[in-house]
Write an enzyme that holds these catalytic residues in place. Structure first.
Site, PDB file in Angstrom:
ATOM      1  N   GLY A  91      40.722  54.496  46.512  1.00 57.03           N
ATOM      2  CA  GLY A  91      40.561  53.794  47.785  1.00 57.03           C
ATOM      3  C   GLY A  91      40.387  54.753  48.961  1.00 57.03           C
TER       4      GLY A  91
ATOM      5  N   ASP B  11      44.988  47.857  35.705  1.00 58.41           N
ATOM      6  CA  ASP B  11      45.572  46.951  36.703  1.00 58.41           C
ATOM      7  C   ASP B  11      47.086  47.130  36.663  1.00 58.41           C
ATOM      8  OD1 ASP B  11      46.532  44.954  38.274  1.00 58.41           O
ATOM      9  OD2 ASP B  11      45.225  43.392  37.450  1.00 58.41           O
TER      10      ASP B  11
ATOM     11  N   LYS C 229      44.941  44.598  50.912  1.00 55.41           N
ATOM     12  CA  LYS C 229      45.349  44.883  52.305  1.00 55.41           C
ATOM     13  C   LYS C 229      44.699  44.014  53.374  1.00 55.41           C
ATOM     14  CE  LYS C 229      41.817  48.313  53.115  1.00 55.41           C
ATOM     15  NZ  LYS C 229      41.385  49.511  53.767  1.00 55.41           N
TER      16      LYS C 229
ATOM     17  N   SER D  31      53.505  50.425  56.506  1.00 51.74           N
ATOM     18  CA  SER D  31      52.629  50.158  57.641  1.00 51.74           C
ATOM     19  C   SER D  31      53.443  49.920  58.900  1.00 51.74           C
ATOM     20  CB  SER D  31      51.821  48.900  57.310  1.00 51.74           C
ATOM     21  OG  SER D  31      51.189  48.412  58.469  1.00 51.74           O
TER      22      SER D  31
ATOM     23  N   THR E  60      52.940  47.681  60.699  1.00 48.90           N
ATOM     24  CA  THR E  60      53.019  46.223  60.810  1.00 48.90           C
ATOM     25  C   THR E  60      54.473  45.741  60.679  1.00 48.90           C
ATOM     26  OG1 THR E  60      51.932  44.212  60.100  1.00 48.90           O
ATOM     27  CG2 THR E  60      52.619  45.648  58.357  1.00 48.90           C
TER      28      THR E  60
ATOM     29  N   TYR F 115      50.641  39.664  53.551  1.00 44.65           N
ATOM     30  CA  TYR F 115      50.380  41.104  53.378  1.00 44.65           C
ATOM     31  C   TYR F 115      51.502  41.921  54.036  1.00 44.65           C
ATOM     32  CZ  TYR F 115      48.814  45.807  54.388  1.00 44.65           C
ATOM     33  OH  TYR F 115      48.777  47.178  54.517  1.00 44.65           O
TER      34      TYR F 115
ATOM     35  N   LYS G 117      54.820  44.620  52.527  1.00 46.66           N
ATOM     36  CA  LYS G 117      55.287  45.946  52.953  1.00 46.66           C
ATOM     37  C   LYS G 117      56.789  45.906  53.267  1.00 46.66           C
ATOM     38  CE  LYS G 117      51.380  47.838  52.331  1.00 46.66           C
ATOM     39  NZ  LYS G 117      51.208  48.616  51.086  1.00 46.66           N
TER      40      LYS G 117
ATOM     41  N   ASN H  70      38.417  45.492  60.017  1.00 50.06           N
ATOM     42  CA  ASN H  70      38.961  46.515  60.916  1.00 50.06           C
ATOM     43  C   ASN H  70      37.928  46.980  61.930  1.00 50.06           C
ATOM     44  OD1 ASN H  70      40.511  47.307  58.001  1.00 50.06           O
ATOM     45  ND2 ASN H  70      41.747  46.910  59.804  1.00 50.06           N
TER      46      ASN H  70
ATOM     47  N   VAL I 204      35.022  41.874  70.559  1.00 49.35           N
ATOM     48  CA  VAL I 204      36.256  42.529  71.025  1.00 49.35           C
ATOM     49  C   VAL I 204      37.272  41.405  71.253  1.00 49.35           C
ATOM     50  CG1 VAL I 204      37.309  43.822  72.929  1.00 49.35           C
ATOM     51  CG2 VAL I 204      35.052  44.494  72.040  1.00 49.35           C
TER      52      VAL I 204
ATOM     53  N   ARG J 195      46.184  50.539  70.071  1.00 47.51           N
ATOM     54  CA  ARG J 195      46.674  50.986  68.761  1.00 47.51           C
ATOM     55  C   ARG J 195      46.743  52.505  68.749  1.00 47.51           C
ATOM     56  NH1 ARG J 195      47.191  46.411  68.750  1.00 47.51           N
ATOM     57  NH2 ARG J 195      46.630  44.807  67.235  1.00 47.51           N
TER      58      ARG J 195
HETATM   59  P1  NAD Z   1      41.971  50.550  49.788  1.00 52.88           P
HETATM   60  O1  NAD Z   1      41.755  49.123  49.456  1.00 52.88           O
HETATM   61  O2  NAD Z   1      40.789  51.363  50.190  1.00 52.88           O
HETATM   62  O3  NAD Z   1      42.669  51.286  48.566  1.00 52.88           O
HETATM   63  C1  NAD Z   1      43.590  50.629  47.715  1.00 52.88           C
HETATM   64  C2  NAD Z   1      43.177  50.928  46.281  1.00 52.88           C
HETATM   65  O4  NAD Z   1      44.120  50.289  45.395  1.00 52.88           O
HETATM   66  C3  NAD Z   1      41.796  50.384  45.922  1.00 52.88           C
HETATM   67  O5  NAD Z   1      41.013  51.413  45.329  1.00 52.88           O
HETATM   68  C4  NAD Z   1      42.074  49.252  44.916  1.00 52.88           C
HETATM   69  O6  NAD Z   1      41.057  49.130  43.956  1.00 52.88           O
HETATM   70  C5  NAD Z   1      43.405  49.704  44.315  1.00 52.88           C
HETATM   71  N1  NAD Z   1      44.238  48.624  43.785  1.00 52.88           N
HETATM   72  C6  NAD Z   1      44.611  47.478  44.421  1.00 52.88           C
HETATM   73  N2  NAD Z   1      45.375  46.734  43.585  1.00 52.88           N
HETATM   74  C7  NAD Z   1      45.483  47.406  42.421  1.00 52.88           C
HETATM   75  C8  NAD Z   1      46.125  47.152  41.171  1.00 52.88           C
HETATM   76  N3  NAD Z   1      46.795  46.014  40.950  1.00 52.88           N
HETATM   77  N4  NAD Z   1      46.013  48.066  40.189  1.00 52.88           N
HETATM   78  C9  NAD Z   1      45.329  49.221  40.379  1.00 52.88           C
HETATM   79  N5  NAD Z   1      44.704  49.518  41.528  1.00 52.88           N
HETATM   80  C10 NAD Z   1      44.781  48.618  42.535  1.00 52.88           C
HETATM   81  O7  NAD Z   1      43.104  50.609  50.914  1.00 52.88           O
HETATM   82  P2  NAD Z   1      43.592  51.815  51.816  1.00 52.88           P
HETATM   83  O8  NAD Z   1      43.161  51.555  53.212  1.00 52.88           O
HETATM   84  O9  NAD Z   1      43.262  53.102  51.188  1.00 52.88           O
HETATM   85  O10 NAD Z   1      45.151  51.570  51.780  1.00 52.88           O
HETATM   86  C11 NAD Z   1      46.008  52.250  50.891  1.00 52.88           C
HETATM   87  C12 NAD Z   1      47.433  51.766  51.089  1.00 52.88           C
HETATM   88  O11 NAD Z   1      47.812  51.967  52.452  1.00 52.88           O
HETATM   89  C13 NAD Z   1      47.645  50.281  50.826  1.00 52.88           C
HETATM   90  O12 NAD Z   1      48.902  50.121  50.229  1.00 52.88           O
HETATM   91  C14 NAD Z   1      47.617  49.679  52.204  1.00 52.88           C
HETATM   92  O13 NAD Z   1      48.340  48.478  52.240  1.00 52.88           O
HETATM   93  C15 NAD Z   1      48.292  50.759  53.005  1.00 52.88           C
HETATM   94  N6  NAD Z   1      47.973  50.726  54.443  1.00 52.88           N
HETATM   95  C16 NAD Z   1      46.671  50.786  54.850  1.00 52.88           C
HETATM   96  C17 NAD Z   1      46.365  50.737  56.209  1.00 52.88           C
HETATM   97  C18 NAD Z   1      44.927  50.769  56.679  1.00 52.88           C
HETATM   98  O14 NAD Z   1      44.684  50.434  57.841  1.00 52.88           O
HETATM   99  N7  NAD Z   1      43.960  51.185  55.860  1.00 52.88           N
HETATM  100  C19 NAD Z   1      47.392  50.630  57.159  1.00 52.88           C
HETATM  101  C20 NAD Z   1      48.709  50.601  56.718  1.00 52.88           C
HETATM  102  C21 NAD Z   1      48.999  50.655  55.345  1.00 52.88           C
HETATM  103  N1  UFG Z   2      39.388  44.493  66.790  1.00 50.70           N
HETATM  104  C1  UFG Z   2      38.352  43.953  67.520  1.00 50.70           C
HETATM  105  N2  UFG Z   2      37.242  43.547  66.843  1.00 50.70           N
HETATM  106  C2  UFG Z   2      37.103  43.651  65.495  1.00 50.70           C
HETATM  107  C3  UFG Z   2      38.175  44.210  64.753  1.00 50.70           C
HETATM  108  C4  UFG Z   2      39.317  44.613  65.438  1.00 50.70           C
HETATM  109  O1  UFG Z   2      38.431  43.833  68.743  1.00 50.70           O
HETATM  110  O2  UFG Z   2      36.083  43.242  64.940  1.00 50.70           O
HETATM  111  C5  UFG Z   2      40.592  44.941  67.512  1.00 50.70           C
HETATM  112  C6  UFG Z   2      41.843  44.201  67.072  1.00 50.70           C
HETATM  113  O3  UFG Z   2      41.981  43.026  67.815  1.00 50.70           O
HETATM  114  C7  UFG Z   2      42.917  45.242  67.344  1.00 50.70           C
HETATM  115  C8  UFG Z   2      42.209  46.577  67.108  1.00 50.70           C
HETATM  116  O4  UFG Z   2      40.811  46.297  67.197  1.00 50.70           O
HETATM  117  O5  UFG Z   2      43.294  45.200  68.674  1.00 50.70           O
HETATM  118  C9  UFG Z   2      42.489  47.164  65.740  1.00 50.70           C
HETATM  119  O6  UFG Z   2      42.243  46.174  64.745  1.00 50.70           O
HETATM  120  P1  UFG Z   2      42.226  46.494  63.191  1.00 50.70           P
HETATM  121  O7  UFG Z   2      41.928  45.219  62.481  1.00 50.70           O
HETATM  122  O8  UFG Z   2      41.349  47.664  62.926  1.00 50.70           O
HETATM  123  O9  UFG Z   2      43.706  46.980  62.920  1.00 50.70           O
HETATM  124  P2  UFG Z   2      45.083  46.185  63.106  1.00 50.70           P
HETATM  125  O10 UFG Z   2      45.899  47.005  64.021  1.00 50.70           O
HETATM  126  O11 UFG Z   2      44.896  44.793  63.462  1.00 50.70           O
HETATM  127  O12 UFG Z   2      45.622  46.178  61.599  1.00 50.70           O
HETATM  128  C10 UFG Z   2      45.734  47.350  60.839  1.00 50.70           C
HETATM  129  C11 UFG Z   2      45.531  47.067  59.352  1.00 50.70           C
HETATM  130  C12 UFG Z   2      46.607  46.156  58.845  1.00 50.70           C
HETATM  131  C13 UFG Z   2      47.947  46.676  59.177  1.00 50.70           C
HETATM  132  C14 UFG Z   2      48.044  46.971  60.643  1.00 50.70           C
HETATM  133  C15 UFG Z   2      49.299  47.641  61.002  1.00 50.70           C
HETATM  134  O13 UFG Z   2      44.282  46.453  59.139  1.00 50.70           O
HETATM  135  O14 UFG Z   2      46.487  46.110  57.445  1.00 50.70           O
HETATM  136  O15 UFG Z   2      46.983  47.856  61.031  1.00 50.70           O
HETATM  137  O16 UFG Z   2      49.466  48.776  60.194  1.00 50.70           O
HETATM  138  F1  UFG Z   2      48.898  45.773  58.845  1.00 50.70           F
END
Ligand code: NAD
Ligand code: UFG
Length: 342
Positions: free
Chosen positions: A13, A61, A88, A128, A130, A153, A157, A204, A222, A236
């Site tokens: 990922g 999985d 996620k 997170s 969150t 979601y 966490k 995002n 926005v 953020r």
């Molecule tokens: P991502 O979706 O790119 O990566 C997650 C990976 O896990 C993927 O490759 C998916 O195929 C794999 N996966 C999911 N379920 C699985 C399962 N049951 N078995 C095996 N593989 C599985 O997401 P990411 O952005 O790299 O996020 C990684 C971690 O960080 C996640 O736990 C996510 O919740 C957490 N996180 C992400 C963000 C963000 O904004 N990206 C913010 C806070 C926390």
């Molecule tokens: N935003 C826009 N337009 C878009 C997408 C986002 O204006 O099309 C704004 C949102 O309203 C927010 C900011 O951009 O103010 C960031 O939004 P993201 O969706 O990129 O990120 P979030 O902070 O909402 O959420 C992210 C992850 C969640 C996680 C959270 C806290 O996507 O998984 O951070 O860690 F739970």
């Protein structure tokens, strides 16, 4: 540095793949376990091109306890596990809570069980910011109270952290864990060989900006301009994904070297700086020379107004701080988008 085997779940990922690179840079031998539910096999090519290493990959999985136990036994000599694997998408989780609990909580429990059986002691968990909801006081320290999750979601966490904390506190447990609470990871590796691969319409901000600039999306919405912030848009703490990846190596090494202060620790991973949605767009336009077609629309339900990290504890205790600024984040995200579509 060590030449030690590390299991990286979800290593195909976005954050996982960047962490694989930094683990290899630090001399570790990562093994990826992933079911490709939100990633693509081609990530392996990017990883090999960057590192020169063919990273071992097991397609499994992790919500299946039998296959999890089997694959972990095959790698019983691992020194630790970094657990990224999870679904996620916040909105999707509201529609499909059972799928989220089964996948995220089921996988976590299976991984912890396999680790306990094999006596693998060192565990890094992807949490997170969150969990803080809308904090009463900014910046957010690790001691700021957590708030009830507003989505399944987010709850995975919260509950995930609870499950780990309880497991670590049993008398017989040998588990040592660091939960890393990420703020908003964006950007890509500077080679543009790996990056974020959103399936379908991005939720995002940054992928939506890059896809709009390149012409896949017509217009960025926005969400809200009436927040109590200087320009009215939400704030953020955006963190470069490579800085985030480096923190995982530091945290894992801390556990391996037994420098942790307790067997369950929590760190915020952010820059300490808040940026508004409009500031991110401005940074993107400045670094790339591209215009982003956007319009202001209503707030997105469930969004918090502002959140950014207090980075003191991570800096003083982990010895880690971010090195890359917002312009480097937006520029690298654009280089990756162009490479993807090129
Ligand atoms: P991502 O979706 O790119 O990566 C997650 C990976 O896990 C993927 O490759 C998916 O195929 C794999 N996966 C999911 N379920 C699985 C399962 N049951 N078995 C095996 N593989 C599985 O997401 P990411 O952005 O790299 O996020 C990684 C971690 O960080 C996640 O736990 C996510 O919740 C957490 N996180 C992400 C963000 C963000 O904004 N990206 C913010 C806070 C926390
Ligand atoms: N935003 C826009 N337009 C878009 C997408 C986002 O204006 O099309 C704004 C949102 O309203 C927010 C900011 O951009 O103010 C960031 O939004 P993201 O969706 O990129 O990120 P979030 O902070 O909402 O959420 C992210 C992850 C969640 C996680 C959270 C806290 O996507 O998984 O951070 O860690 F739970």
């Amino acid at each position: 540095m060590s030449l030690q085997k590390v299991i990286v779940t979800g290593g195909m990922g976005y954050i996982g793949s960047h962490t694989i690179v930094e683990l290899i840079n630090a001399g570790y031998h990562p093994i990826i376990i992933d079911n490709l539910s939100n990633s693509d096999r081609s990530v392996l090519e990017g990883l090999e091109a960057i590192t020169g290493v063919k990273v071992p990959f097991e397609e499994i999985d992790l919500s299946d306890s039998k296959s999890t136990a089997q694959i972990f036994s095959k790698h019983a000599d691992a020194i630790g596990v970094i657990h990224f694997a999870a679904l996620k998408a916040v909105g999707e989780s509201v529609e499909q809570p059972i799928r989220y609990y089964k996948n995220n909580i089921g996988s976590l429990v299976n991984v912890l069980e396999a680790m306990a059986n094999l006596k693998i002691e060192n565990f890094i968990f992807s949490s997170s910011c969150t969990v803080y909801g809308q904090p009463e006081k900014l910046p957010v320290t690790e001691l700021s109270p957590t708030q009830p999750a507003i989505s399944p979601y987010g709850n995975t966490k919260q509950v995930g952290e609870e499950i780990i904390r309880e497991t670590c506190s049993t008398k017989s447990s040998e588990l040592h864990t660091i939960s890393l609470r990420y703020f908003n990871p964006i950007g890509a590796h500077n080679s543009a060989l790996i990056g974020e691969l959103p399936l379908g319409i991005p939720n995002n901000l940054l992928p939506y900006i890059t896809q709009t600039a390149i012409g896949i999306r017509e217009q960025l919405s926005v969400f809200g301009s009436d927040y109590n912030t200087p320009d009215g848009t939400a704030i953020r703490d955006y963190i470069h994904v490579v800085d985030l990846a480096e923190a995982h190596v530091v945290a894992l090494t801390r556990l391996i070297q037994k420098q942790n202060k307790s067997n369950y620790e929590v760190f915020n991973l952010g820059t300490g700086q808040g940026n508004s949605v409009l500031e991110v767009i401005q940074s993107f336009e400045k670094t790339t020379g591209e215009k982003v077609n956007y319009k202001i629309v209503d707030r997105r339900p469930g969004d918090v107004e502002a959140v950014y990290a207090d980075t003191t504890y991570a800096r003083e205790e982990l010895g880690w701080a971010t090195k890359r600024n917002l312009d480097e984040m937006t520029a690298s995200a654009w280089a990756w988008e162009k490479k993807l579509r090129g």
